[in-house]
Design a protein around this motif. Structure first.
Motif, PDB file in Angstrom:
ATOM      1  N   PRO A   1       3.377  -1.970  -2.472  1.00 20.16           N
ATOM      2  CA  PRO A   1       4.122  -2.036  -3.737  1.00 20.16           C
ATOM      3  C   PRO A   1       5.453  -2.749  -3.584  1.00 20.16           C
ATOM      4  O   PRO A   1       6.077  -2.733  -2.521  1.00 20.16           O
ATOM      5  CB  PRO A   1       4.343  -0.553  -4.097  1.00 20.16           C
ATOM      6  CG  PRO A   1       3.381   0.209  -3.258  1.00 20.16           C
ATOM      7  CD  PRO A   1       3.172  -0.578  -2.012  1.00 20.16           C
ATOM      8  N   LYS A   2       5.897  -3.344  -4.687  1.00 22.36           N
ATOM      9  CA  LYS A   2       7.220  -3.965  -4.714  1.00 22.36           C
ATOM     10  C   LYS A   2       8.320  -2.950  -4.989  1.00 22.36           C
ATOM     11  O   LYS A   2       9.442  -3.101  -4.522  1.00 22.36           O
ATOM     12  CB  LYS A   2       7.267  -5.046  -5.810  1.00 22.36           C
ATOM     13  CG  LYS A   2       6.634  -6.366  -5.417  1.00 22.36           C
ATOM     14  CD  LYS A   2       6.896  -7.410  -6.502  1.00 22.36           C
ATOM     15  CE  LYS A   2       6.432  -8.799  -6.046  1.00 22.36           C
ATOM     16  NZ  LYS A   2       6.709  -9.833  -7.065  1.00 22.36           N
TER      17      LYS A   2
ATOM     18  N   PRO B   1      -5.037  -3.630  -7.139  1.00 15.96           N
ATOM     19  CA  PRO B   1      -4.474  -4.677  -6.269  1.00 15.96           C
ATOM     20  C   PRO B   1      -4.900  -6.092  -6.650  1.00 15.96           C
ATOM     21  O   PRO B   1      -4.263  -7.050  -6.234  1.00 15.96           O
ATOM     22  CB  PRO B   1      -5.009  -4.298  -4.882  1.00 15.96           C
ATOM     23  CG  PRO B   1      -5.273  -2.837  -4.972  1.00 15.96           C
ATOM     24  CD  PRO B   1      -5.748  -2.605  -6.372  1.00 15.96           C
ATOM     25  N   ILE B   2      -5.972  -6.221  -7.439  1.00 17.36           N
ATOM     26  CA  ILE B   2      -6.378  -7.553  -7.890  1.00 17.36           C
ATOM     27  C   ILE B   2      -6.253  -7.663  -9.406  1.00 17.36           C
ATOM     28  O   ILE B   2      -6.990  -8.396 -10.062  1.00 17.36           O
ATOM     29  CB  ILE B   2      -7.813  -7.902  -7.428  1.00 17.36           C
ATOM     30  CG1 ILE B   2      -8.824  -6.859  -7.899  1.00 17.36           C
ATOM     31  CG2 ILE B   2      -7.872  -8.058  -5.918  1.00 17.36           C
ATOM     32  CD1 ILE B   2     -10.270  -7.265  -7.644  1.00 17.36           C
TER      33      ILE B   2
ATOM     34  N   PRO C   1       2.836   3.574 -10.173  1.00 21.21           N
ATOM     35  CA  PRO C   1       1.453   3.956  -9.842  1.00 21.21           C
ATOM     36  C   PRO C   1       0.701   2.810  -9.164  1.00 21.21           C
ATOM     37  O   PRO C   1      -0.021   2.049  -9.801  1.00 21.21           O
ATOM     38  CB  PRO C   1       0.854   4.312 -11.208  1.00 21.21           C
ATOM     39  CG  PRO C   1       1.670   3.529 -12.191  1.00 21.21           C
ATOM     40  CD  PRO C   1       3.050   3.442 -11.624  1.00 21.21           C
ATOM     41  N   THR C   2       0.915   2.677  -7.883  1.00 21.29           N
ATOM     42  CA  THR C   2       0.358   1.562  -7.117  1.00 21.29           C
ATOM     43  C   THR C   2      -0.236   2.070  -5.812  1.00 21.29           C
ATOM     44  O   THR C   2      -0.130   3.250  -5.476  1.00 21.29           O
ATOM     45  CB  THR C   2       1.444   0.512  -6.814  1.00 21.29           C
ATOM     46  OG1 THR C   2       2.591   1.177  -6.269  1.00 21.29           O
ATOM     47  CG2 THR C   2       1.855  -0.244  -8.060  1.00 21.29           C
ATOM     48  N   PHE C   3      -0.834   1.148  -5.056  1.00 19.21           N
ATOM     49  CA  PHE C   3      -1.485   1.470  -3.788  1.00 19.21           C
ATOM     50  C   PHE C   3      -0.865   0.655  -2.658  1.00 19.21           C
ATOM     51  O   PHE C   3      -0.188  -0.355  -2.885  1.00 19.21           O
ATOM     52  CB  PHE C   3      -2.978   1.131  -3.844  1.00 19.21           C
ATOM     53  CG  PHE C   3      -3.746   1.820  -4.931  1.00 19.21           C
ATOM     54  CD1 PHE C   3      -4.243   3.096  -4.750  1.00 19.21           C
ATOM     55  CD2 PHE C   3      -3.994   1.181  -6.144  1.00 19.21           C
ATOM     56  CE1 PHE C   3      -4.964   3.724  -5.745  1.00 19.21           C
ATOM     57  CE2 PHE C   3      -4.715   1.790  -7.147  1.00 19.21           C
ATOM     58  CZ  PHE C   3      -5.204   3.076  -6.940  1.00 19.21           C
ATOM     59  N   VAL C   4      -1.166   1.081  -1.452  1.00 23.37           N
ATOM     60  CA  VAL C   4      -0.943   0.280  -0.262  1.00 23.37           C
ATOM     61  C   VAL C   4      -2.281   0.183   0.456  1.00 23.37           C
ATOM     62  O   VAL C   4      -3.045   1.155   0.471  1.00 23.37           O
ATOM     63  CB  VAL C   4       0.150   0.900   0.649  1.00 23.37           C
ATOM     64  CG1 VAL C   4      -0.238   2.290   1.102  1.00 23.37           C
ATOM     65  CG2 VAL C   4       0.437   0.001   1.829  1.00 23.37           C
TER      66      VAL C   4
ATOM     67  N   TYR D   1       2.907  -6.020  -6.591  1.00 18.94           N
ATOM     68  CA  TYR D   1       2.571  -5.954  -5.170  1.00 18.94           C
ATOM     69  C   TYR D   1       3.136  -7.137  -4.396  1.00 18.94           C
ATOM     70  O   TYR D   1       3.346  -8.233  -4.953  1.00 18.94           O
ATOM     71  CB  TYR D   1       1.048  -5.954  -4.976  1.00 18.94           C
ATOM     72  CG  TYR D   1       0.346  -4.704  -5.438  1.00 18.94           C
ATOM     73  CD1 TYR D   1       0.336  -3.556  -4.651  1.00 18.94           C
ATOM     74  CD2 TYR D   1      -0.332  -4.674  -6.657  1.00 18.94           C
ATOM     75  CE1 TYR D   1      -0.324  -2.402  -5.067  1.00 18.94           C
ATOM     76  CE2 TYR D   1      -0.996  -3.538  -7.086  1.00 18.94           C
ATOM     77  CZ  TYR D   1      -0.986  -2.408  -6.282  1.00 18.94           C
ATOM     78  OH  TYR D   1      -1.648  -1.274  -6.688  1.00 18.94           O
ATOM     79  N   LYS D   2       3.336  -6.911  -3.094  1.00 14.60           N
ATOM     80  CA  LYS D   2       3.553  -7.978  -2.128  1.00 14.60           C
ATOM     81  C   LYS D   2       2.253  -8.151  -1.346  1.00 14.60           C
ATOM     82  O   LYS D   2       1.636  -7.165  -0.939  1.00 14.60           O
ATOM     83  CB  LYS D   2       4.692  -7.619  -1.175  1.00 14.60           C
ATOM     84  CG  LYS D   2       6.050  -7.507  -1.845  1.00 14.60           C
ATOM     85  CD  LYS D   2       7.122  -7.127  -0.827  1.00 14.60           C
ATOM     86  CE  LYS D   2       8.487  -7.012  -1.497  1.00 14.60           C
ATOM     87  NZ  LYS D   2       9.535  -6.616  -0.501  1.00 14.60           N
ATOM     88  N   TYR D   3       1.843  -9.403  -1.119  1.00 11.87           N
ATOM     89  CA  TYR D   3       0.568  -9.702  -0.470  1.00 11.87           C
ATOM     90  C   TYR D   3       0.801 -10.476   0.832  1.00 11.87           C
ATOM     91  O   TYR D   3       1.719 -11.302   0.914  1.00 11.87           O
ATOM     92  CB  TYR D   3      -0.333 -10.522  -1.397  1.00 11.87           C
ATOM     93  CG  TYR D   3      -0.721  -9.810  -2.671  1.00 11.87           C
ATOM     94  CD1 TYR D   3      -1.875  -9.044  -2.733  1.00 11.87           C
ATOM     95  CD2 TYR D   3       0.078  -9.899  -3.817  1.00 11.87           C
ATOM     96  CE1 TYR D   3      -2.238  -8.399  -3.906  1.00 11.87           C
ATOM     97  CE2 TYR D   3      -0.269  -9.255  -4.984  1.00 11.87           C
ATOM     98  CZ  TYR D   3      -1.440  -8.502  -5.018  1.00 11.87           C
ATOM     99  OH  TYR D   3      -1.790  -7.854  -6.177  1.00 11.87           O
ATOM    100  N   TYR D   4      -0.083 -10.201   1.813  1.00 14.22           N
ATOM    101  CA  TYR D   4       0.017 -10.856   3.113  1.00 14.22           C
ATOM    102  C   TYR D   4      -1.384 -11.256   3.572  1.00 14.22           C
ATOM    103  O   TYR D   4      -2.268 -10.401   3.680  1.00 14.22           O
ATOM    104  CB  TYR D   4       0.632  -9.915   4.152  1.00 14.22           C
ATOM    105  CG  TYR D   4       1.956  -9.316   3.736  1.00 14.22           C
ATOM    106  CD1 TYR D   4       3.152  -9.905   4.122  1.00 14.22           C
ATOM    107  CD2 TYR D   4       2.013  -8.172   2.940  1.00 14.22           C
ATOM    108  CE1 TYR D   4       4.381  -9.361   3.741  1.00 14.22           C
ATOM    109  CE2 TYR D   4       3.220  -7.622   2.550  1.00 14.22           C
ATOM    110  CZ  TYR D   4       4.402  -8.216   2.949  1.00 14.22           C
ATOM    111  OH  TYR D   4       5.596  -7.675   2.571  1.00 14.22           O
TER     112      TYR D   4
END
Length: 838
Positions: A287-288, A256-257, A293-296, A265-268
């Motif tokens: 994830p976008k 994520p970083i 292979p990503t996380f939430v 990714y989308k960030y908030y």
């Protein structure tokens, strides 16, 4: 071997998630639920949930779901969200509970707000985190040391009441007192394996030194096994969130970083607050795109230093990953001084699914691991006695014998009475007859051997086979079990063919001089058929599958009398030598003739006798290994594996006819290249000095079955090419769904693409070239055998992960396509194999 699978099933699963952790709190307070809008019934993300009067809390995810687990709760759970009325709920301590909440909106009179275009503040924060990554990354330190406590557990999950009542479970009723509920999934689970270890870990960057000293270790159901204690130590292959890609189950997940995080990714930016005296910002991410292979999850980052204080990640629901239903990790960091942060805890929870059919009803396994770090020392020189240790992981003599009082003081928390009883419960399962029968069936299927007392019968897949030389072949064999001895293993077999009416046999032993580091001595004799020019990965002679999957008549077998002795010495982890003496007497057949050239014609040769002394040197670093009492399985590691073979043929020793020398070198490695997948390569080279008959040349590895062999030329026949000097290259790239995940239909199938290419070039000196009427050669080549001075190439495109187990490749032979009346080869073919991948 009888124990390696019982342990291997557990350890293979442990190995799969050993880079992370999850703390197991059987008597903790566990709360999970979902938060929605009371009017719209829509889920509410980013809602603050905390135990009132504490800093223990979390936020709801994008689906409004949350979970909390702690040993130190307050009496009230407080829920707050901007624009909604706050709510509090009384909780039941030391129990699992579900609290679903409907929040009511609250009206406010607000002044006019003017919204102007601008950058997402979370993106600004992410850029600052990335700019400070090098100064916050733990890998930047020249050295560090710490004490760690590690706990791992495997649990059977989704246990239903009707399962408990089944007749088959009557012998296991005592275990159901230990059923607990997962706060993450809400599934009930039952511990079946548990292990703890306490270690001192030492790391130095230049020159690189990694040493783990295990001071204490205990495992349920397993006593006094130092090799397992060594494996189940901390392993220190731990995931670093500051890396751009995180290796999980052989797949590179985007951190994520990561430097390129905005592409994935989308960030908030959702909150800011003081946490342990540090002003921190709270960021959520998702994830976008689907199936990458990503996380939430979310993280808290400290102001000024922009170091991560805590990060929780959960794999995206649709990731193309086998056998894993869910994965949640938590990495918590501690502040050592004004500018230095280091790990405090690492937590991982993995929900392994056996079947995708309604995972809410099917049983599976949880894998959980926790690591706690304390007494961290940064940039202090390692002591000389630590550097001089032979192995990376050392088990102290008293590690397996520490009393209960030692563990009570060593753990970072006290076990409850129920937790402490889990060890006894798991040990008791081992003594239930039904459990033993189930383990026997599994062991037989996987190892090929059926264990009965002091003997192991098998392998079962060699009981019957057939070929053109022997006709129907029947074999009976076996070896001694660990109940017979854990120092010496005897083995033998008898085989008979109804066509040649000949009895074949083999006999040998392996003596374990020392296990850690490994030191063995063995002798093996066999009088049996053998396929020359076969790769080490191919089906062994007598395997029923080699008979069923043959694509050419299986007649290129020769009778061999072979005596082999070896002494193996591992000097330190990853570096070993094996000294072998090998005597072979090879006899011809009508399909594989032995003829010497002569001016007046060919002279038949009754056989070839050779005596060899071979020295093998194997070197690699930081590889993962599962060990049984006698055998071990190598899982690879971050560095290449080097193998050097030096062989000397000794004329007149035991009647040997030939004097020669050989040198062979291989380099093998898998490169992780996220997000592009992983690349495997194998480079081999060799040279023979001397004059020998063709069976003693390098017979290049062919494959005459429809089974895919990664170590052979799958479009090449046996006895097609031979060399006395050669170089070969195997390259294979696994895309891990990178291509097919973007095609809607294939996305659902979760198939993955793989491509490979193999090349070979070699030569034969005139004295060893028996392909012509060369009177200088010791032996004429059989029809169809030649040199490979013109390079040989083949390539393939394949689909793997078909039904999770099957790989199918379309293969092309790219040259050497001239008609050959003596070789029935294919220009194009389909090959398949079974493989287990995550």
């Amino acid at each position: 071997m009888m124990q390696i699978i019982k342990k291997g099933f557990l350890l293979a699963a442990i190995l799969a998630f050993s880079g992370f952790a999850h703390t197991s709190f059987a008597q903790a307070t566990k709360i999970r639920g979902r938060i929605i809008d009371s009017e719209t019934k829509e889920p509410l993300p980013f809602v603050n949930i905390a135990f009132k009067g504490t800093t223990i809390g979390t936020t709801s995810d994008f689906d409004g779901q949350y979970f909390l687990e702690t040993r130190t709760p307050s009496d009230l759970l407080h829920i707050s969200f901007v624009g909604y009325k706050e709510q509090s709920f009384e909780i039941q301590k030391a129990s699992f509970q579900t609290i679903n909440v409907e929040l009511k909106s609250e009206a406010f009179d607000l002044a006019e707000i003017v919204v102007t275009p601008g950058e997402n503040p979370a993106h600004v924060l992410l850029r600052k985190i990335i700019a400070k990554k090098e100064s916050n990354n733990p890998s930047r330190f020249d050295s560090y040391q710490y004490e760690s406590y590690t706990k791992m557990e495997m649990d059977l999950n989704n246990i239903k009441d009707n399962f408990k009542d089944k007749k088959i479970m009557r012998q296991f009723q005592f275990v159901f007192d230990y059923i607990d509920t997962s706060v993450i999934t809400g599934k009930p689970y039952l511990p079946v394996f548990i292990t703890e270890s306490l270690s001192d870990y030492h790391f130095q960057k230049k020159p690189k030194v990694e040493r783990e000293i295990i001071k204490a270790s205990q495992m349920s159901g397993i006593n006094d096994n130092a090799s397992l204690a060594q494996f189940t130590g901390q392993l220190h292959q731990n995931v670093n969130i500051y890396d751009n890609f995180i290796d999980l189950f052989n797949m590179g997940f985007v951190s994520p970083i990561a430097d390129g995080g905005l592409r994935y990714y989308k960030y908030y930016l959702t909150d800011s607050a003081y946490r342990d005296g540090n002003w921190c910002y709270h960021v959520s991410f998702k994830p976008k795109r689907k199936q990458e292979p990503t996380f939430v999850g979310d993280f808290w980052v400290a102001d000024t230093t922009f170091a991560i204080e805590n990060m929780q990640m959960r794999i995206a629901k649709d990731v193309n990953l086998n056998w894993v239903k869910d994965l949640v990790s938590n990495n918590e960091y501690q502040k050592l001084n004004d500018s230095t942060w280091f790990l405090k805890k690492q937590n991982l929870f993995v929900d392994f699914m056996i079947s995708e059919k309604d995972s809410t009803k099917q049983m599976g396994f949880f894998g959980r691991k926790s690591i706690s770090y304390k007494n961290v020392k940064i940039n202090q020189p390692l002591r000389e006695e630590i550097i001089k240790l032979d192995n990376n992981v050392v088990v102290e003599e008293t590690a397996l014998k520490q009393p209960k009082e030692y563990w009570d003081n060593a753990r970072p928390y006290q076990l409850s009475q129920r937790e402490a009883g889990i060890y006894s419960m798991v040990d008791s399962i081992q003594n239930v007859p039904l459990y033993k029968n189930i383990i026997d069936v599994i062991q037989t299927f996987v190892t090929g051997y059926y264990v009965k007392g002091k003997f192991e019968y098998g392998p079962y897949y060699k009981l019957y086979s057939f070929n053109e030389i022997e006709g129907n072949r029947f074999m009976f064999g076996g070896r001694t079990s660990n109940d017979f001895s854990t120092k010496i293993m005897l083995n033998g077999h008898l085989a008979y063919g109804d066509k040649d009416n000949k009895l074949k046999y083999g006999l040998g032993f392996l003596y374990m001089i020392n296990k850690l580091p490994r030191e063995t001595f063995g002798v093996q004799y066999k009088h049996d058929i053998q396929q020359l020019g076969k790769s080490p990965n191919a089906f062994t002679e007598g395997n029923i599958l080699s008979s069923l999957l043959k694509r050419n008549p299986n007649n290129k077998l020769t009778m061999v009398n072979q005596l082999e002795t070896h002494y193996e010495k591992e000097w330190f982890q990853g570096f070993s030598n094996t000294l072998k003496f090998r005597y072979r007497d090879i006899t011809p057949t009508e399909y594989v003739p032995f003829n010497a050239p002569d001016a007046s014609g060919n002279i038949p040769i009754s056989g070839i006798t050779s005596s060899e002394l071979e020295l093998r040197t194997r070197f690699t670093k930081n590889e993962k290994i599962v060990m049984g009492e006698f055998e071990r399985i190598h899982f690879g590691g971050p560095f290449p594996v080097f193998n050097l073979y030096l062989t000397m043929g000794m004329k007149d020793v035991l009647g040997a006819d030939h004097d020669y020398q050989k040198i062979d070198l291989s380099i093998e490695h898998t490169l992780e290249l996220p997000p592009l997948g992983n690349l495997y390569y194998l480079v081999t080279a060799g040279k023979l000095f001397g004059k020998v008959p063709y069976p003693l040349l390098h017979m290049h590895e062919g494959n005459e079955t429809y089974a895919f062999d990664p170590y052979a030329f799958n479009m090449m026949n046996y006895y097609e090419f031979a060399s006395d000097q050669y170089v070969s290259l195997f390259v294979e790239h696994h895309f891990n769904g990178l291509i097919l995940n973007r095609i809607p239909l294939f996305r659902k199938l979760k198939w993955r693409t793989v491509i490979s290419g193999k090349g070979l070039i070699g030569s034969l000196s005139d004295k060893n070239n028996g392909s012509l009427a060369n009177t200088d050669a010791k032996m004429l080549f059989p029809n169809g055998l030649s040199d490979v001075s013109k390079p040989y190439f083949e390539a393939s495109v394949g689909i793997e992960n078909i039904f999770k187990f099957i790989r199918i490749d379309a293969m092309w032979r790219l040259n050497h396509l001239e008609d050959n009346p003596y070789q029935d080869f294919e220009n194009f073919g389909i090959r398949a194999m079974f493989q287990f991948t995550f």
